[in-house]
Design a protein around this motif. Sequence first.
Motif, mmCIF file in Angstrom:
data_model
loop_
_atom_site.group_PDB
_atom_site.id
_atom_site.type_symbol
_atom_site.label_atom_id
_atom_site.label_comp_id
_atom_site.label_asym_id
_atom_site.label_seq_id
_atom_site.Cartn_x
_atom_site.Cartn_y
_atom_site.Cartn_z
ATOM 1 N N UNK A 135 0.830 -1.205 0.000
ATOM 2 C CA UNK A 135 0.000 0.000 0.000
ATOM 3 C C UNK A 135 0.866 1.257 0.000
ATOM 4 N N UNK A 136 1.761 1.300 -0.976
ATOM 5 C CA UNK A 136 2.666 2.444 -1.113
ATOM 6 C C UNK A 136 2.740 2.809 -2.589
ATOM 7 N N UNK A 137 3.232 4.019 -2.833
ATOM 8 C CA UNK A 137 3.494 4.418 -4.211
ATOM 9 C C UNK A 137 4.881 3.929 -4.599
ATOM 10 N N UNK A 138 5.046 3.530 -5.848
ATOM 11 C CA UNK A 138 6.359 3.093 -6.320
ATOM 12 C C UNK A 138 6.844 4.064 -7.404
ATOM 13 N N UNK A 139 8.109 3.896 -7.791
ATOM 14 C CA UNK A 139 8.701 4.762 -8.803
ATOM 15 C C UNK A 139 9.007 3.939 -10.049
ATOM 16 N N UNK A 140 9.013 4.608 -11.202
ATOM 17 C CA UNK A 140 9.327 3.900 -12.442
ATOM 18 C C UNK A 140 10.793 3.512 -12.515
ATOM 19 N N UNK A 141 11.597 4.074 -11.602
ATOM 20 C CA UNK A 141 13.021 3.782 -11.623
ATOM 21 C C UNK A 141 13.343 2.416 -11.035
ATOM 22 N N UNK A 145 10.836 -3.686 -7.045
ATOM 23 C CA UNK A 145 10.009 -3.766 -5.821
ATOM 24 C C UNK A 145 8.834 -4.722 -6.020
ATOM 25 N N UNK A 146 8.537 -5.051 -7.292
ATOM 26 C CA UNK A 146 7.431 -5.991 -7.559
ATOM 27 C C UNK A 146 7.978 -7.404 -7.472
ATOM 28 N N UNK A 147 7.576 -8.093 -6.426
ATOM 29 C CA UNK A 147 8.145 -9.409 -6.137
ATOM 30 C C UNK A 147 7.287 -10.506 -6.768
ATOM 31 N N UNK A 148 7.951 -11.424 -7.430
ATOM 32 C CA UNK A 148 7.225 -12.591 -7.930
ATOM 33 C C UNK A 148 7.066 -13.584 -6.778
ATOM 34 N N UNK A 149 6.046 -14.420 -6.866
ATOM 35 C CA UNK A 149 5.785 -15.397 -5.806
ATOM 36 C C UNK A 149 5.067 -16.596 -6.420
ATOM 37 N N UNK B 194 9.199 -2.665 -19.825
ATOM 38 C CA UNK B 194 10.303 -2.140 -19.026
ATOM 39 C C UNK B 194 11.354 -3.230 -18.843
ATOM 40 N N UNK B 195 12.442 -2.852 -18.230
ATOM 41 C CA UNK B 195 13.478 -3.841 -17.941
ATOM 42 C C UNK B 195 13.682 -3.894 -16.434
#
Lengths: 313, 313
Positions: A135-141, A145-149, B194-195
């Motif tokens: 529940x946070x904002x992320x950056x395109x950089x 931070x997107x974790x696979x599971x 994206x990468x």
Amino acid sequence: MTPPILSSPEEYKKLIDSVDTFLLDCDGVIYHGSVVVDGVRETLSMLRKAGKKLIFVTNNASKSRQMYKATFDKLNIEAYPEEIFGSGYASAVYLSEILKFPKDKKVYVIGEAGLEEELDSVGIAHSGGTDPEDNTFMSKDDFSVIKSDPSVGAVLCGFDIRINYKKLATAFSHLRDNEGCHFILTNQDPTYPTTQKSKDPSKPDIKTIYPGSGAISAPLLFASKRTPLIIGKPNKPMMDAIIAEHHFDVKRALMVGDNLATDIEFGINSGVRTLLVMGGVTKREQVFGDDPSPVKPDFVMESFGQFATLAQD
Amino acid sequence: MTPPILSSPEEYKKLIDSVDTFLLDCDGVIYHGSVVVDGVRETLSMLRKAGKKLIFVTNNASKSRQMYKATFDKLNIEAYPEEIFGSGYASAVYLSEILKFPKDKKVYVIGEAGLEEELDSVGIAHSGGTDPEDNTFMSKDDFSVIKSDPSVGAVLCGFDIRINYKKLATAFSHLRDNEGCHFILTNQDPTYPTTQKSKDPSKPDIKTIYPGSGAISAPLLFASKRTPLIIGKPNKPMMDAIIAEHHFDVKRALMVGDNLATDIEFGINSGVRTLLVMGGVTKREQVFGDDPSPVKPDFVMESFGQFATLAQD
């Protein structure tokens, strides 16, 4: 054919005798926001005395049955958690009872605490939802931070006022990468009805609508091009889940609702007779106008509260 | 008919002689991520010497022309801001030049700084976007944080990694309440390429996709049931905006791209000839397979960098 308006005690008694299980929509039938519909308390009490089974059926997945029980208590309406069936609980039951969701798998939740509570109640593990990390904002950089599971076996999406890109992208990546991952929506209501305080405190609250559950899940449908399983009214999985738990005879059930597109369509899709109550979202001309809706209820009443009045005649 | 693959210097010269204006997609034609396509620098330089007009056409609305110029500089590619046409700038030009958007009205933005910069560049006032007030989470207990604003005459939606319910609900309320409010999408790309850094630092970055601009706007389409005006490729408004600014002869233009669904379709929808380059998102079988795409480019080349090599033959 125009559906008949029930008005005489005879018609009413004939109907009630033919029904063992009343499936009741909540907002628009039992109450409007925080105002209980006239006569409904008496109607429910009378149906209970007559030995009828009552099931409150709502598409709201943000509240758990316990939370709904609290709402009913506050409104001074007799109701029990086991009588309440929200689309969140229905999703949990569907996963558990019908899909036999594996115990070693997890559900990724886009949704609120009530939905998590219902998954807990059937023993299904979950991630996402109210987890602060999601529940946070992320950056395109930094997409890392997107974790696979790989243990996520289903994405379950309901109304979530803290919807954000990280949550959407995480859900998307599970659908993209995890073979056989289920994609389930609690419901697909396009709008969320609410009330806003009037600027003038002497004026009543203003009824309005904002984007609903179907809007919350729309990005995932659009990006993944997948067709989800939709649990809530008007879809049959909701009824399958109710029946998996309550085992009643659909031929001796009646769905009572104020919405043609959700409640009445739900009854029709599930082979259950339908009673439309006016005074909610359906306009009179949609039923009795020159160009009526093709969705036809079996019966129409002015208000569910009339049951009690008619019984006294 | 299978489109011809350009391979001989004669075919190449005939094509180049028939073109005054090259419309060039960026990612997949000029570069792949941070890697410039072999021979492209030479090709661009050669076309410039031959007096050809170059316009870089991209659906990315997050970057302004100035931001794109910086990207080109970093890649050591000669390009000028006035040659760059992103869907953000195209939206600004479309509002200003084609819709003649009133000076006393405002655009509510779902999008990033680059999009706001382009609205600024044509003198259109805006709200939403990167305003910190619109980039927060809200609670269901207080919908009064969603402010109405009768001066909003358009909702403009592009990619926005800080998408949230408050922004969506605010945009929705403008569409709901403001008569004649335009509903415009910069583009409707379903996914955002994206990468991601590989976990093993010796391995190259991993190419992947996440929800794109079309996913960001999907909740508004679903809840409002409105059909938006879509500016970006493959839609004609993008070409209308380019022509409003550059006034070239479409018959002597060529759209060069790697994507059948956006670039090639864009040329077809706008009456401009098309050149597909391989090595990007289009698979060989989509063009030359047994069941090819119905979207047919006029010409095919292995790579846009080949232009320079062929010219030397």
